[in-house]
Motif scaffolding. Structure first.
Motif, short mmCIF file in Angstrom:
data_model
loop_
_atom_site.label_atom_id
_atom_site.label_comp_id
_atom_site.label_asym_id
_atom_site.label_seq_id
_atom_site.Cartn_x
_atom_site.Cartn_y
_atom_site.Cartn_z
N SER A 1 0.82 -1.21 0.00
CA SER A 1 0.00 0.00 0.00
C SER A 1 0.85 1.26 0.00
N ARG A 2 2.07 1.16 0.55
CA ARG A 2 2.95 2.33 0.58
C ARG A 2 3.61 2.59 -0.77
N LYS A 3 3.54 1.61 -1.67
CA LYS A 3 4.16 1.77 -2.99
C LYS A 3 3.13 1.85 -4.11
N ILE A 4 1.87 1.68 -3.77
CA ILE A 4 0.86 1.55 -4.81
C ILE A 4 0.67 2.84 -5.60
N SER A 5 1.02 3.97 -5.01
CA SER A 5 0.88 5.24 -5.73
C SER A 5 1.85 5.33 -6.91
N ASP A 6 2.86 4.44 -6.95
CA ASP A 6 3.80 4.45 -8.07
C ASP A 6 3.11 4.12 -9.39
N VAL A 7 1.92 3.52 -9.30
CA VAL A 7 1.20 3.16 -10.52
C VAL A 7 0.74 4.41 -11.27
N LEU A 8 0.75 5.55 -10.60
CA LEU A 8 0.40 6.81 -11.27
C LEU A 8 1.37 7.10 -12.41
N ASP A 9 2.62 6.63 -12.27
CA ASP A 9 3.61 6.83 -13.33
C ASP A 9 3.23 6.09 -14.60
N LYS A 10 2.35 5.11 -14.48
CA LYS A 10 1.90 4.35 -15.65
C LYS A 10 0.65 4.97 -16.28
#
Length: 249
Positions: free
Chosen positions: A146-155
């Protein structure tokens, strides 16, 4: 002679009658005294409390797609769904723990303005939204993901996440243990009261369970009359009260 016997008989009868009245009055008085005396009782409240750690986490979110063409919008939503699922699996979340709901859409209008900023009308478009849920007993892995899931915004995936919810799957067993603790605590309190007052504990008259509460261990959450059920904290405290009423001898 007969008159003398009759007189003696009357005297004896009168004496017996007087004795009977005296004894009857005595026992009647004792009965009234005992009846008027309220039977003693001891009412106590026992507390059962237990700290525990949640063993189930639920993490929910959604992503959205906008397109002027509804069919193309659904196609893009499906593509992003597959990409998001692969991303979550790479973070260590099993595919079986991820559930996607069917995409929904809304027909909307966006305002149009010319180069001078003058409003010139509306342009229709579609907004498609797809909800998903992650449900797992591997609480630590989902928390890390959950702490890394915002990285999907880069996609290019416009994702929004809600705060995780924490549950305990063995709650029924925990309740039974806490009721035992609360009942033992209440009885011990009653025994102390009886002993200190010079009496002894009699039979149990009444037993009632209070409200079951679950609060966060490190929160300032208040108890509720209807019962609290905290889902925001992983570390929790459960409490229950038992009200017992005993006869006092």
């Amino acid at each position: 002679m007969e008159s003398k016997h009759v007189l003696v008989s009357k005297v004896i009868t009168s004496l017996l009658l007087c004795v009977g009245i005296v004894w009857g009055s005595y026992y009647l008085g004792k009965g009234v005294e005992n009846k008027g005396r309220a039977e003693g009782s001891i009412a106590v409240k026992g507390l059962g409390s237990q700290d525990f750690t949640a063993d189930l986490i639920v993490l929910e979110g959604y992503f959205s797609v906008e397109n002027d063409d509804l069919q193309l919008g659904f196609a893009e939503s499906s593509r992003q769904k597959d990409e998001l699922e692969a991303f979550l699996v790479d973070l260590g979340i099993p595919a079986t723990a991820i559930t996607f709901q069917a995409a929904t859409y809304s027909a909307l209008d966006r305002s149009l303005y010319n180069d001078t900023g003058k409003f010139i009308g509306y342009e229709p478009y579609y907004q498609l939204t797809q909800d998903f849920e992650i449900r797992s007993n591997d609480v630590s892995s989902v928390e890390r993901a959950s702490r890394k899931i915002s990285d999907v915004l880069d996609k290019g995936i416009l994702i929004n996440m809600y705060s995780p919810r924490y549950y305990y799957t063995k709650l029924a067993n925990l309740k039974h243990e806490m009721i035992k603790k609360a009942t033992e605590d209440a009885r011990q309190r009653a025994e102390i009261i009886a002993a200190q007052s010079g009496g002894s504990l009699g039979e149990l008259r009444d037993a009632r369970m209070g409200v079951f509460q679950i609060t966060g261990q490190y929160s300032d959450e208040d108890y509720s009359w209807g019962g609290s059920f905290n889902t925001a904290d992983k570390e929790k405290t459960a409490t229950v009260t038992i009200n017992l009423t005993y006869e006092s001898n």
